[in-house]
Write an enzyme that holds these catalytic residues in place. Structure first.
Site, short mmCIF file in Angstrom:
data_model
loop_
_atom_site.label_atom_id
_atom_site.label_comp_id
_atom_site.label_asym_id
_atom_site.label_seq_id
_atom_site.Cartn_x
_atom_site.Cartn_y
_atom_site.Cartn_z
N ASP B 90 2.81 -130.37 -55.58
CA ASP B 90 1.67 -130.79 -56.40
C ASP B 90 2.19 -131.82 -57.41
OD1 ASP B 90 2.97 -129.34 -58.34
OD2 ASP B 90 1.51 -127.74 -58.44
N ASP B 278 -3.83 -123.45 -50.67
CA ASP B 278 -2.66 -122.83 -51.30
C ASP B 278 -3.16 -121.96 -52.43
OD1 ASP B 278 -3.10 -125.22 -53.28
OD2 ASP B 278 -1.68 -123.88 -54.27
N CYS B 316 -2.74 -104.99 -39.26
CA CYS B 316 -1.88 -106.12 -39.63
C CYS B 316 -0.59 -106.10 -38.81
CB CYS B 316 -1.55 -106.03 -41.12
SG CYS B 316 -0.45 -107.34 -41.69
N CYS B 318 2.24 -107.71 -39.85
CA CYS B 318 3.35 -108.19 -40.68
C CYS B 318 4.53 -107.24 -40.63
CB CYS B 318 2.89 -108.41 -42.13
SG CYS B 318 2.92 -106.92 -43.16
N CYS B 321 3.88 -103.93 -42.55
CA CYS B 321 2.98 -102.97 -41.91
C CYS B 321 3.57 -102.37 -40.64
CB CYS B 321 1.63 -103.62 -41.62
SG CYS B 321 0.67 -103.85 -43.14
N HIS B 347 3.32 -108.91 -47.13
CA HIS B 347 2.09 -108.55 -46.41
C HIS B 347 0.95 -109.50 -46.75
CE1 HIS B 347 -1.42 -106.29 -45.05
NE2 HIS B 347 -1.92 -106.48 -46.27
#
Lengths: 385, 385
Positions: B90, B278, B316, B318, B321, B347
């Site tokens: 940014d 974002d 999920c 991930c 998980c 997660h």
């Protein structure tokens, strides 16, 4: 199960293998400390990839949070914390004896005030066995009376003798649990655990010998720990106690030097026949940005590392050193980014584990003495902090 | 390079691929925020395994610590932080405008007081370009004047017009840098960077349209951002601005909605033609134990999760998980173990990245509308916190 096989020796130093329910542990070995069922800041995958064959859990801390009942309900400490290799739990003794002013010692046990919520609790030899059984690690430690490193003969004798009396009670309760394991969640228990005693006696040779004698008389055991060292006494005194015990401890059982240590302590301990070590210094120092390297300690926060392209230790094979520069690690510490704590902790853990691995290799090659002398010379030669 | 290819659309929603020097980014995509060159608490390997194709770095923070000169000396932000995939920085504008009371705005730029050491510094369009060039991300953002979400027409107009004037200066300086890149450490520069403008105008439709018109008139660009949303205005107002812009933004360029968002914002944004997002909420909420799940938010600290064997979200995929129970995660948070922050942050990051992946899949299958409606119904149906 719980057998210890010697693969080779050089002088008092030994290389062996300890068979535990969750796997075999090659020794000498450093056990990272997983206070609350996690090695501080690290993922179990990272600990495993760092080569840890066994980790330690703190009974005192796990008893307070989340409590052994919760862990037992969740299937035991291995399943709860997702660690599939061997584990050992301490007895909680060291922690409650460290709560100066917050605890009362009696023959029955120790009454203490929780550092979390101020509640009054008690730990006795039987209670420590019950808690450790509920946690379900491979190895439980006897509940011992720890005295400070500079304790008088009288105080050390009192603690040593109480430790022996408590050992009888620990052995009795642990045998009950092992002989008729209470069901868990209505299912048969799957815990397979051994109990190790702890030799006490402070810095007093006669007491150490009496403690060892009394401990062996209460055996047989599958392993023996040496406690009450690295608690404030000078290092030569610790080495002296280890020298005294080295030839007298049973050769066919693993020896665990509790709460030790630093890199030099590992080498000095291994030279005196120690097989297992544990210490929080690896992760505690890591969180403060202090890294062990092959040429001494390094403080990653120093401005000198601002644009340093080198890894923490060019001779290290850890996941941190193979990827990140000192410059980046320094930046993470200065900016307060959690990742920095993690990466330096991981390096320190791998550093001690690798020291155990290299000691084993050189013992088997008959080269340990030369290697450890050179290692220590290089390590002490250039203290960078 | 910097080309955007549309692979499929459904209504205003688009699935595309953005070619950047460090790799191709399939869109729609969520960019995790790596404030200081690290996604907070996470290892770059974890971020990569979570499926992140691009991450964002904060120019303001990196300028203060460790400073762009250090990063440039260390080979640029990719090498410094060991992140090999695309990055976007940014402009620092949002951060310095958030320093209410600590900054002075003038036509030249913004003078501000460092929140680190109290030193007085300034950021101008040219300086922002210089800093971002030294950092060396794939995409640099124009230095813009951000106004609060409820800003009056007058204030929003002033900020919008200044943003356009500053855009001329950004474009000029960026072109100079790209045309004749200054050597780095005596070597030719390897930076390959594009500049994206930012549409401002607050919540005022006429200003948003004038900002868009002025921005396009200064093109061509390789991508366009929409800024100044999700800064305090009601969500329907944000969606209204996106609706207004959707049909007027060039179809063949990626659209980046800055600082957004939450799961529902991603779906609403994608439905209105947004390609990139974002937001720090994924890691910030994660550090506080707040997890997104397919059935709403979940606060892992709640006592109800004490012996909960389920993962955070049974749907999920991930790394958290697939391995850890809510009971263990709750314990880590209650005991203050860093690993807990890490696992829930991971997660949440994966949760938003997967949302982008599924949106892309359903857009290409012509099923996005139905899928996102059902997704939102399930998500809002059972708010658990």
């Amino acid at each position: 199960m719980f057998e210890f096989t010697i693969a080779g020796t050089q002088g008092a130093a030994r290389a062996g293998t300890l068979a535990l329910p969750h796997g075999a542990v090659p020794t000498p070995a450093f056990m990272p400390v997983g206070t609350y069922g996690a090695v501080r800041g690290l993922h179990p995958d990272e600990v495993e990839r760092a080569g840890a064959q066994i980790i330690l859990g703190n009974t005192y801390h796990l008893h307070l949070r989340p409590g052994e009942a919760t862990i037992q309900t969740m299937g035991g400490i291995h399943r709860f914390s997702s660690w599939s290799r061997p584990m050992l739990t301490d007895s909680g003794g060291f922690q409650v004896f460290s709560l100066a002013g917050l605890r009362t010692i009696a023959e029955e046990g120790v009454e203490f005030t929780s550092h979390i919520d101020g509640s009054v609790r008690s730990l006795t030899p039987e209670r420590s066995m019950d808690v450790q059984w509920a946690l379900g690690a491979d190895v439980a430690m006897a509940f011992d009376h720890v005295v400070p490193g500079q304790a008088s003969h009288e105080l050390a004798e009192d603690g040593m003798e109480r430790t022996l009396r408590w050992l009888d009670r620990c052995r009795g309760r642990h045998a009950q649990l092992a002989d008729a394991p209470p069901p868990v969640n209505g299912q048969p228990s799957t815990v397979n655990q051994t109990l190790w005693p702890i030799v006490q006696g402070g810095i007093h040779e006669d007491l150490r010998l009496r403690s060892l004698e009394g401990t062996l008389a209460r055996g047989p055991w599958t392993g023996i720990a040496v406690g009450g060292l690295s608690v404030g006494e000078p290092k030569p005194v610790m080495y002296g106690v280890l020298d005294l015990l080295a030839s007298r401890l049973p050769q066919d059982q693993p020896r665990y030097l509790m709460g030790v240590g630093f890199p030099e302590d590992l080498l000095e301990g291994i030279a005196r026949g120690v097989d297992l070590f544990d210490c929080v210094a690896a992760t505690r120092n890591g969180r403060h940005g202090s890294a062990w390297t092959s040429t001494g300690r390094l403080n990653i926060r120093k401005a000198a590392h601002r644009t340093d392209e080198l890894p923490l230790d060019p001779l290290c094979d850890c996941a941190t050193c193979s990827r990140f520069s000192r410059g980046y690690l320094r930046h993470l510490f200065v900016a307060g980014e959690m990742l920095g704590l993690r990466l330096v902790s991981l390096h320190n853990v791998r550093f001690l584990i690798r020291l155990g691995e290299e000691a084993r290799r050189t013992i088997l090659a008959g080269d340990f003495d030369r290697w450890s002398r050179e290692w220590l010379r290089r390590y002490h030669g250039r203290e960078r902090e």
